[in-house]
Design a protein around this motif. Sequence first.
Motif, PDB file in Angstrom:
ATOM      1  N   GLU A   1       6.072  12.449  -3.924  1.00 32.76           N
ATOM      2  CA  GLU A   1       6.562  13.802  -4.137  1.00 32.76           C
ATOM      3  C   GLU A   1       6.328  14.211  -5.585  1.00 32.76           C
ATOM      4  O   GLU A   1       6.616  13.446  -6.506  1.00 32.76           O
ATOM      5  CB  GLU A   1       8.044  13.864  -3.786  1.00 32.76           C
ATOM      6  CG  GLU A   1       8.619  15.255  -3.768  1.00 32.76           C
ATOM      7  CD  GLU A   1      10.061  15.255  -3.275  1.00 32.76           C
ATOM      8  OE1 GLU A   1      10.880  15.959  -3.883  1.00 32.76           O
ATOM      9  OE2 GLU A   1      10.345  14.521  -2.297  1.00 32.76           O
TER      10      GLU A   1
ATOM     11  N   ASN B   1       4.025   8.389   7.780  1.00 35.28           N
ATOM     12  CA  ASN B   1       5.323   9.023   7.621  1.00 35.28           C
ATOM     13  C   ASN B   1       5.285   9.903   6.375  1.00 35.28           C
ATOM     14  O   ASN B   1       4.742   9.499   5.345  1.00 35.28           O
ATOM     15  CB  ASN B   1       6.405   7.946   7.482  1.00 35.28           C
ATOM     16  CG  ASN B   1       7.804   8.520   7.554  1.00 35.28           C
ATOM     17  OD1 ASN B   1       8.159   9.452   6.840  1.00 35.28           O
ATOM     18  ND2 ASN B   1       8.614   7.953   8.436  1.00 35.28           N
TER      19      ASN B   1
ATOM     20  N   TYR C   1      15.258  16.965  13.157  1.00 29.84           N
ATOM     21  CA  TYR C   1      15.103  15.638  12.564  1.00 29.84           C
ATOM     22  C   TYR C   1      15.113  14.496  13.577  1.00 29.84           C
ATOM     23  O   TYR C   1      14.954  13.342  13.199  1.00 29.84           O
ATOM     24  CB  TYR C   1      16.197  15.409  11.510  1.00 29.84           C
ATOM     25  CG  TYR C   1      16.044  16.328  10.329  1.00 29.84           C
ATOM     26  CD1 TYR C   1      15.087  16.084   9.348  1.00 29.84           C
ATOM     27  CD2 TYR C   1      16.823  17.480  10.214  1.00 29.84           C
ATOM     28  CE1 TYR C   1      14.930  16.942   8.273  1.00 29.84           C
ATOM     29  CE2 TYR C   1      16.674  18.342   9.139  1.00 29.84           C
ATOM     30  CZ  TYR C   1      15.725  18.065   8.175  1.00 29.84           C
ATOM     31  OH  TYR C   1      15.559  18.915   7.118  1.00 29.84           O
TER      32      TYR C   1
ATOM     33  N   LYS D   1      19.465  13.591   2.553  1.00 28.32           N
ATOM     34  CA  LYS D   1      18.047  13.876   2.311  1.00 28.32           C
ATOM     35  C   LYS D   1      17.603  15.093   3.097  1.00 28.32           C
ATOM     36  O   LYS D   1      16.843  15.934   2.597  1.00 28.32           O
ATOM     37  CB  LYS D   1      17.203  12.655   2.686  1.00 28.32           C
ATOM     38  CG  LYS D   1      15.722  12.821   2.386  1.00 28.32           C
ATOM     39  CD  LYS D   1      14.970  11.529   2.649  1.00 28.32           C
ATOM     40  CE  LYS D   1      13.503  11.674   2.266  1.00 28.32           C
ATOM     41  NZ  LYS D   1      12.749  10.428   2.502  1.00 28.32           N
TER      42      LYS D   1
ATOM     43  N   LYS E   1       8.652  21.811  -1.473  1.00 25.72           N
ATOM     44  CA  LYS E   1       8.342  20.447  -1.879  1.00 25.72           C
ATOM     45  C   LYS E   1       6.833  20.287  -2.016  1.00 25.72           C
ATOM     46  O   LYS E   1       6.067  20.714  -1.155  1.00 25.72           O
ATOM     47  CB  LYS E   1       8.874  19.443  -0.858  1.00 25.72           C
ATOM     48  CG  LYS E   1       8.616  17.984  -1.245  1.00 25.72           C
ATOM     49  CD  LYS E   1       8.942  17.037  -0.108  1.00 25.72           C
ATOM     50  CE  LYS E   1      10.407  17.045   0.213  1.00 25.72           C
ATOM     51  NZ  LYS E   1      10.736  16.009   1.233  1.00 25.72           N
TER      52      LYS E   1
ATOM     53  N   ARG F   1      20.757   9.563   4.918  1.00 27.46           N
ATOM     54  CA  ARG F   1      19.810  10.234   5.799  1.00 27.46           C
ATOM     55  C   ARG F   1      20.142  11.718   5.928  1.00 27.46           C
ATOM     56  O   ARG F   1      19.264  12.569   5.830  1.00 27.46           O
ATOM     57  CB  ARG F   1      19.815   9.560   7.176  1.00 27.46           C
ATOM     58  CG  ARG F   1      18.794  10.133   8.136  1.00 27.46           C
ATOM     59  CD  ARG F   1      18.615   9.258   9.362  1.00 27.46           C
ATOM     60  NE  ARG F   1      19.802   9.285  10.236  1.00 27.46           N
ATOM     61  CZ  ARG F   1      20.617   8.288  10.419  1.00 27.46           C
ATOM     62  NH1 ARG F   1      20.432   7.133   9.794  1.00 27.46           N
ATOM     63  NH2 ARG F   1      21.650   8.395  11.248  1.00 27.46           N
TER      64      ARG F   1
ATOM     65  N   ILE G   1       3.687  17.561  -2.447  1.00 29.22           N
ATOM     66  CA  ILE G   1       3.348  16.148  -2.264  1.00 29.22           C
ATOM     67  C   ILE G   1       1.904  15.899  -2.691  1.00 29.22           C
ATOM     68  O   ILE G   1       1.085  16.830  -2.762  1.00 29.22           O
ATOM     69  CB  ILE G   1       3.527  15.708  -0.798  1.00 29.22           C
ATOM     70  CG1 ILE G   1       2.569  16.473   0.126  1.00 29.22           C
ATOM     71  CG2 ILE G   1       4.969  15.882  -0.345  1.00 29.22           C
ATOM     72  CD1 ILE G   1       2.512  15.929   1.544  1.00 29.22           C
TER      73      ILE G   1
ATOM     74  N   ASP H   1       7.466  10.497   4.300  1.00 30.12           N
ATOM     75  CA  ASP H   1       8.113   9.853   3.159  1.00 30.12           C
ATOM     76  C   ASP H   1       7.165   8.931   2.408  1.00 30.12           C
ATOM     77  O   ASP H   1       7.456   8.506   1.293  1.00 30.12           O
ATOM     78  CB  ASP H   1       9.326   9.047   3.631  1.00 30.12           C
ATOM     79  CG  ASP H   1      10.444   9.939   4.131  1.00 30.12           C
ATOM     80  OD1 ASP H   1      10.473  11.113   3.722  1.00 30.12           O
ATOM     81  OD2 ASP H   1      11.267   9.476   4.933  1.00 30.12           O
ATOM     82  N   ASP H   2       6.016   8.586   3.019  1.00 35.67           N
ATOM     83  CA  ASP H   2       5.045   7.727   2.346  1.00 35.67           C
ATOM     84  C   ASP H   2       4.361   8.440   1.189  1.00 35.67           C
ATOM     85  O   ASP H   2       3.872   7.795   0.260  1.00 35.67           O
ATOM     86  CB  ASP H   2       3.966   7.255   3.326  1.00 35.67           C
ATOM     87  CG  ASP H   2       4.497   6.274   4.357  1.00 35.67           C
ATOM     88  OD1 ASP H   2       5.530   5.646   4.077  1.00 35.67           O
ATOM     89  OD2 ASP H   2       3.883   6.143   5.422  1.00 35.67           O
TER      90      ASP H   2
END
Length: 251
Positions: free
Chosen positions: A140, A134, A57, A84, A121, A81, A123, A136-137
């Motif tokens: 999900e 990123n 990470y 997650k 996961k 953080r 997306i 995270d953009d």
Amino acid sequence: MTGETCRIDTIRIGQVNTQRIATLCIDRHMSSEPAARLRRARIDAGYQSAQAAVDAYGWSSAAYRHHENGTRGFDFATAQRYAKAFKVQAPWLMGEGGDAPSPDLPLVRGAADGDGAIALKRINLGFAMGDGTNLDDYVEEAVALFDPNILRLISPSPAHRLLVADGVGDSMLPTLMDSDMIVIDTMQNQLNKWDRIWAISLHGAGAVKRIGLAESGKVEIISDNPIVPNKVVSVEDVRIIGRVVWSGRRH
């Protein structure tokens, strides 16, 4: 740990025998302490060492070790953080609640036969809430379940480094169709071999393409569909999310 013996399992990784201490024995008498919970969450998430988590990470090694050893506390933003990354709740990391972590997503252990499905996961690669640079953009969309035996054949990477998405557009026909499901290995994010398919952010938008080197400071974005022209763009306009290691077609 007073008067308590922890079970130690011997597991084989490659050609090396190593020992694994049962997770429930870790800091059982300090389970309300954030440092102990952070260590437990890290091991439960599959990281056998603090350095492995730091490398995965990009965290500060010194800071993380202080937090896990309890020599320095961490605030709620830092807990979020870590939570997650390790798929637990931040309040639990901070010492709230009981002895068992409360995961944000189904906490599915990998890999032995009969363990059941592994959750990856999922997306929406075609839609980003930010500039697309990123992970995270990307929105999900719950999880996709895979048989662990099949998943081991797809990729040796840990499940938390694999993503599921759908093909984007028709530029990769006939190799990929718009509705094809793909698995992306985010551990493979270096352009080191040709004739591979990559999930990328191109000018901030998700795409699935082949990539080739062009003149200095540029790369060629290659489509399999002959009617879609290839593009030469600056390397700064492209971010590799991961390599497409599997695709499945709905019938």
